[in-house]
Design a protein around this motif. Structure first.
Motif, PDB file in Angstrom:
ATOM      1  N   ASP A 102       1.254  -1.232  -0.127  1.00 29.42           N
ATOM      2  CA  ASP A 102       0.346  -0.295   0.077  1.00 29.42           C
ATOM      3  C   ASP A 102       0.961   1.819   0.224  1.00 29.42           C
ATOM      4  OD1 ASP A 102      -2.465   1.556   0.725  1.00 29.42           O
ATOM      5  OD2 ASP A 102      -1.547   1.622   1.893  1.00 29.42           O
ATOM      6  N   VAL A 107       3.168   6.101  -3.505  1.00 27.93           N
ATOM      7  CA  VAL A 107       4.746   6.557  -2.834  1.00 27.93           C
ATOM      8  C   VAL A 107       4.980   7.278  -4.931  1.00 27.93           C
ATOM      9  CG1 VAL A 107       7.720   7.067  -2.308  1.00 27.93           C
ATOM     10  CG2 VAL A 107       5.183   7.146  -1.314  1.00 27.93           C
ATOM     11  N   LEU A 108       4.676   5.893  -5.953  1.00 25.93           N
ATOM     12  CA  LEU A 108       5.280   5.369  -6.658  1.00 25.93           C
ATOM     13  C   LEU A 108       4.308   5.879  -8.555  1.00 25.93           C
ATOM     14  CD1 LEU A 108       8.250   2.621  -6.316  1.00 25.93           C
ATOM     15  CD2 LEU A 108       8.207   5.046  -6.118  1.00 25.93           C
ATOM     16  N   ARG A 186       7.205   2.716 -13.524  1.00 26.83           N
ATOM     17  CA  ARG A 186       7.269   3.431 -12.483  1.00 26.83           C
ATOM     18  C   ARG A 186       8.148   2.140 -11.343  1.00 26.83           C
ATOM     19  NH1 ARG A 186       4.716   7.893 -11.099  1.00 26.83           N
ATOM     20  NH2 ARG A 186       4.331   9.532 -12.649  1.00 26.83           N
ATOM     21  N   LEU A 219      15.066  -0.037 -14.252  1.00 26.53           N
ATOM     22  CA  LEU A 219      14.142  -0.056 -14.193  1.00 26.53           C
ATOM     23  C   LEU A 219      13.780  -0.806 -12.847  1.00 26.53           C
ATOM     24  CD1 LEU A 219      10.637  -1.554 -14.926  1.00 26.53           C
ATOM     25  CD2 LEU A 219      11.822  -3.384 -15.175  1.00 26.53           C
ATOM     26  N   PRO A 220      13.715   0.457 -11.762  1.00 29.19           N
ATOM     27  CA  PRO A 220      13.037   0.129 -10.689  1.00 29.19           C
ATOM     28  C   PRO A 220      11.985  -1.590 -10.011  1.00 29.19           C
ATOM     29  CG  PRO A 220      12.287   2.447 -10.477  1.00 29.19           C
ATOM     30  CD  PRO A 220      12.339   1.863 -12.493  1.00 29.19           C
ATOM     31  N   ILE A 221      12.326  -1.674  -8.666  1.00 27.96           N
ATOM     32  CA  ILE A 221      11.816  -3.774  -8.869  1.00 27.96           C
ATOM     33  C   ILE A 221      11.406  -3.500  -7.251  1.00 27.96           C
ATOM     34  CG2 ILE A 221      12.416  -6.033  -7.805  1.00 27.96           C
ATOM     35  CD1 ILE A 221      14.000  -5.940 -10.967  1.00 27.96           C
ATOM     36  N   GLY A 247      17.525   0.065  -6.024  1.00 32.83           N
ATOM     37  CA  GLY A 247      17.161   0.724  -7.513  1.00 32.83           C
ATOM     38  C   GLY A 247      15.991  -0.705  -7.302  1.00 32.83           C
ATOM     39  N   CYS A 248      16.111  -1.070  -5.248  1.00 36.07           N
ATOM     40  CA  CYS A 248      15.016  -2.358  -4.996  1.00 36.07           C
ATOM     41  C   CYS A 248      14.190  -1.899  -4.003  1.00 36.07           C
ATOM     42  CB  CYS A 248      15.695  -3.350  -5.081  1.00 36.07           C
ATOM     43  SG  CYS A 248      16.491  -4.174  -6.952  1.00 36.07           S
ATOM     44  N   VAL A 249      13.055  -1.981  -3.991  1.00 34.10           N
ATOM     45  CA  VAL A 249      12.418  -2.107  -2.708  1.00 34.10           C
ATOM     46  C   VAL A 249      12.032  -3.246  -2.297  1.00 34.10           C
ATOM     47  CG1 VAL A 249      10.524  -1.454  -1.029  1.00 34.10           C
ATOM     48  CG2 VAL A 249      11.353   0.425  -3.117  1.00 34.10           C
ATOM     49  N   PRO A 270      15.917   1.954  -0.395  1.00 35.49           N
ATOM     50  CA  PRO A 270      16.906   2.607  -0.838  1.00 35.49           C
ATOM     51  C   PRO A 270      16.258   4.466  -0.079  1.00 35.49           C
ATOM     52  CG  PRO A 270      15.635   2.899  -2.450  1.00 35.49           C
ATOM     53  CD  PRO A 270      15.167   2.083  -1.803  1.00 35.49           C
ATOM     54  N   ALA A 272      16.362   7.149  -1.153  1.00 35.68           N
ATOM     55  CA  ALA A 272      16.007   8.191  -2.182  1.00 35.68           C
ATOM     56  C   ALA A 272      14.165   7.834  -2.161  1.00 35.68           C
ATOM     57  CB  ALA A 272      15.737   7.526  -3.196  1.00 35.68           C
ATOM     58  N   LEU A 273      13.771   7.101  -1.264  1.00 36.77           N
ATOM     59  CA  LEU A 273      12.529   6.181  -1.677  1.00 36.77           C
ATOM     60  C   LEU A 273      12.192   6.687   0.215  1.00 36.77           C
ATOM     61  CD1 LEU A 273      11.334   3.802  -3.208  1.00 36.77           C
ATOM     62  CD2 LEU A 273      11.247   5.889  -3.593  1.00 36.77           C
ATOM     63  N   LYS A 276      10.072   9.182   2.209  1.00 39.45           N
ATOM     64  CA  LYS A 276       7.910   9.113   2.030  1.00 39.45           C
ATOM     65  C   LYS A 276       7.363   8.487   2.040  1.00 39.45           C
ATOM     66  CE  LYS A 276       8.836  12.990  -0.421  1.00 39.45           C
ATOM     67  NZ  LYS A 276       8.454  14.268  -0.102  1.00 39.45           N
TER      68      LYS A 276
ATOM     69  N   MET B   1      20.090   6.148  -9.283  1.00 41.74           N
ATOM     70  CA  MET B   1      18.941   5.226  -9.689  1.00 41.74           C
ATOM     71  C   MET B   1      18.149   6.102  -9.719  1.00 41.74           C
ATOM     72  SD  MET B   1      17.217   2.842 -10.460  1.00 41.74           S
ATOM     73  CE  MET B   1      15.718   2.243 -10.316  1.00 41.74           C
ATOM     74  N   TRP B   3      14.263   7.169  -8.841  1.00 43.04           N
ATOM     75  CA  TRP B   3      12.822   6.970  -8.707  1.00 43.04           C
ATOM     76  C   TRP B   3      12.224   8.173  -9.107  1.00 43.04           C
ATOM     77  CZ3 TRP B   3      11.707   2.119  -6.321  1.00 43.04           C
ATOM     78  CH2 TRP B   3      12.816   1.378  -6.473  1.00 43.04           C
ATOM     79  N   ALA B   6       5.189   9.506  -7.530  1.00 48.29           N
ATOM     80  CA  ALA B   6       3.878   9.519  -7.521  1.00 48.29           C
ATOM     81  C   ALA B   6       3.796  11.011  -7.313  1.00 48.29           C
ATOM     82  CB  ALA B   6       3.536   9.089  -6.954  1.00 48.29           C
ATOM     83  N   ALA B   9       3.444  11.734  -3.599  1.00 43.79           N
ATOM     84  CA  ALA B   9       4.620  12.244  -2.394  1.00 43.79           C
ATOM     85  C   ALA B   9       5.256  13.726  -2.850  1.00 43.79           C
ATOM     86  CB  ALA B   9       5.547  10.251  -3.078  1.00 43.79           C
TER      87      ALA B   9
END
Lengths: 418, 418
Positions: A102, A107-108, A186, A219-221, A247-249, A270, A272-273, A276, B1, B3, B6, B9
């Motif tokens: 969720d 966020v993405l 995304r 491409l984010p994963i 590059g991954c969550v 990471p 970067a995310l 948020k 990377m 990202w 949204a 966000a």
């Protein structure tokens, strides 16, 4: 009274399959449908001791509001459990890994954002993403995971990497004449270990190739790993996130190795995310129950999972073997095929040509057995011949009886069609 | 990377106030800032017994996945607690009432939807609504609640009801030439009892008038009631939802009457909304921890709250009295004003003209006391002179010392400005 609903609310519909499955809940039905872990594996005594200790030692703190990031001690334990170097500051404790999905969606995903998934994919992820109104696209997948050629096709890049410039140029090229951020996906959502619904695992070769391709193309994963610890003979290959953490969550869960009723999962994100996701978490439920976090942190002390998880593996392996033996025996000559998962909770069955699992379900329920039609797990272009069987909730005896009933239903359905 | 986030966000930002408040967390500071219930009120022993009983009686079920609606026994208990007739089928158990706000936002808010709030309003609601990208508008409010004249102004209707045709014609008239669903507010969010942040309560007259106006104009109401049981002398007037259940969503919580660390709240929703809120709930975290629901259902048996809540009321009343006595004594001659709440956890202070609570905070922290500047709680047009004091987390002695330090900070700030 005239309520005006949000657009996204109109997209949140009860799945037809869930409605069908309601009939399977009546007493006496052997359910091979559910995704429930075997309650035999829940360490009830250990939880009782941990609850008592947490309330005795620092009950008031355990019942108070707490930080949105999660309990520091639990974040450290989670980081230490993971098979690559993770800073506890990257860990966000979530209310089950469903909440991780969720938060990732919030966020993405913008309305109309493309999101790639395996074919088939986890239904709960589709349900978590849908309210944010993405365009979800299935990437063709085989027994080893997503097919790279189809992934490249979805990304609009040349099939031979030698023909294409390296990232980030490639990605910029791709996006130059596009509405920024809307046409490049995304992220791709993947469940590489003992996938729900198929039970399949991504091979080492496919992981390496897909990870390299995702890095090359930017491409984010989003990697979901609720079942990775439930391996039967050998642990699965390294996660995709371990190969490219930026590059991954990564989403993890205690639901399958301890108990789902505590709703405890986690996200590894990471830098970067993370901020948020944390803000989205705070807005969603302030924090995951502090009491539950403390109880699990207490349970995890002194290597409990190292002693406990092997008992779950042994039980589930025996039940998988029972299901495979029953299928080998009961399905002879019916044209039904299935895979042989190396772990997890599920097995994937394909009916003979012309037969629909949705149409088979009422007859199977009449015979006393339930399953989930595979159509529930496809973002698009569902294979109506597929169905999912769980080998963990029912006992070995029930599995045997259930598979026999299922074979009988298939036989009668074939006779009826003649 | 790289990202791509949204749009929503980018709107989720850490509040400046929260950043300021981090400095107030250093040891030795008397915090009148937090919204934490007094941990003295947590019935730790009772929880310990309930945990043990739940795990002993049916531990495996308590640790298994459960229905998204919530535990049937708990839904019945909640329905029975409410002061108007409620069918348990209308109750959705949530992971704290914060999650209720998140679900309401998902189901009712499109990007650009108008949402009305009191002035000031609960910060957590603003945070829950913001990711769905509404336009949040404050309705002017006085000591009795939102001012009806300003509400009518926000709805674009005549100030004298006699001038306006009755609903639903009025509402249709209003919306005829508007982008459907986008310009009439989706709902008004209200916290009528011992509001966070101000501590004020809506009077019976204002409730009656606002409810009638909302019904007349077809304005949906989201009523949040975490503090309603914390009255000191007399229970508050009937909820708005009791006056018009079909036009209201009601949010409740066990955080203030039992303990917040369990994250247990609930939504009472009309039939028009319940299925969508349920689907949003399922997508958000599958269900609220089943163990926690069973423990609280066990605690609630035999009228526990009827014995327990009066002890919380008595404690908080004594602490409110200590704060009022300190304010009366310490603030003499400083031009500072405040209200005298009849319940809840908070009290609202207004500094003299020309003084800013945000500017005052560092000086107050230097003196050893923290508060929340009121600006944090406004959707728009913040009154910079306001601040929130909590009288429940600190002890009576700390409150006395904290208010004295606050008065000293005000005095020095005034001297510095001369």
């Amino acid at each position: 009274m005239d309520w005006t609903l949000a657009q996204r609310a109109h997209k949140m519909n009860p799945s037809v399959i869930r409605e069908i499955l309601k009939v399977t809940e009546r007493p006496g039905i052997i359910s091979l449908a559910g995704g429930l872990p075997s309650p035999k594996t829940f360490p009830v005594e250990v939880f009782a001791e941990a609850c008592a200790k947490v309330l005795r030692d620092d009950g008031r703190a355990a019942l108070q509001y707490a930080a949105s990031e999660g309990l520091p001690a639990l974040r450290e334990q989670v980081a230490a459990m993971l098979p690559w170097p993770v800073d506890p500051a990257q860990i966000l404790i979530t209310t089950g890994s469903q909440q991780g999905l969720d938060l990732v969606a919030k966020v993405l995903i913008d309305p109309g954002s493309r999101v790639l998934v395996e074919t088939p994919t986890y239904l709960g992820a589709l349900q978590a993403f849908t309210p944010m109104e993405p365009l979800i696209e299935g990437v063709a997948s085989d027994d080893e995971g997503p097919v790279l050629q189809d992934l490249r096709h979805a990304l609009g890049v040349a099939d031979d990497p030698a023909d294409a410039p390296p990232a980030p140029d490639r990605r910029r090229l791709l996006r130059l004449d596009l509405d920024p951020g809307h046409d490049f996906p995304r992220f791709m959502y993947l469940l590489p270990n003992f996938q729900n619904p198929t039970g399949r695992s991504m091979s080492e070769a496919r992981r390496a190739a897909l990870s390299a391709e995702a890095q090359r193309l930017g491409l984010p994963i989003v990697e979901d790993n609720p079942y990775g610890d439930l391996w039967f003979d050998n642990p699965p290959p390294a996660p995709l996130t371990a190969r490219h953490p930026q590059g991954c969550v990564y989403l993890g869960s205690f639901s399958k190795v301890l108990a789902p009723g505590l709703r405890l999962g986690f996200v590894v994100a990471p830098a970067a995310l993370y901020p948020k996701l944390l803000q989205a978490k705070q807005a969603a439920d302030l924090h995951t129950p502090s009491f539950n976090q403390r109880v699990v942190a207490e349970v995890l002390k002194n290597g409990f999972l190292e002693r406990h998880v092997p008992t779950i593996r042994a039980l589930y392996r025996a039940q998988r073997d029972a299901m495979l033996a029953s299928l080998d025996h009961e399905m002879q000559g019916l044209g039904v095929s299935w895979n042989r998962p190396d772990g997890g909770m599920f097995l994937w069955v394909r009916l003979p040509e012309g037969m629909s699992a949705i149409e088979l379900l009422p007859r199977a329920v009449d015979k006393g057995v339930a399953f989930v039609p595979g159509a529930a797990f496809y973002a698009d272009h569902a294979d109506l011949r597929t169905l999912r069987l769980s080998f963990v909730t029912a006992t070995a005896e029930q599995i045997q009886a259930g598979v026999a009933a299922l074979a009988q239903a298939v036989r009668e359905q074939q006779d009826a069609a003649r």
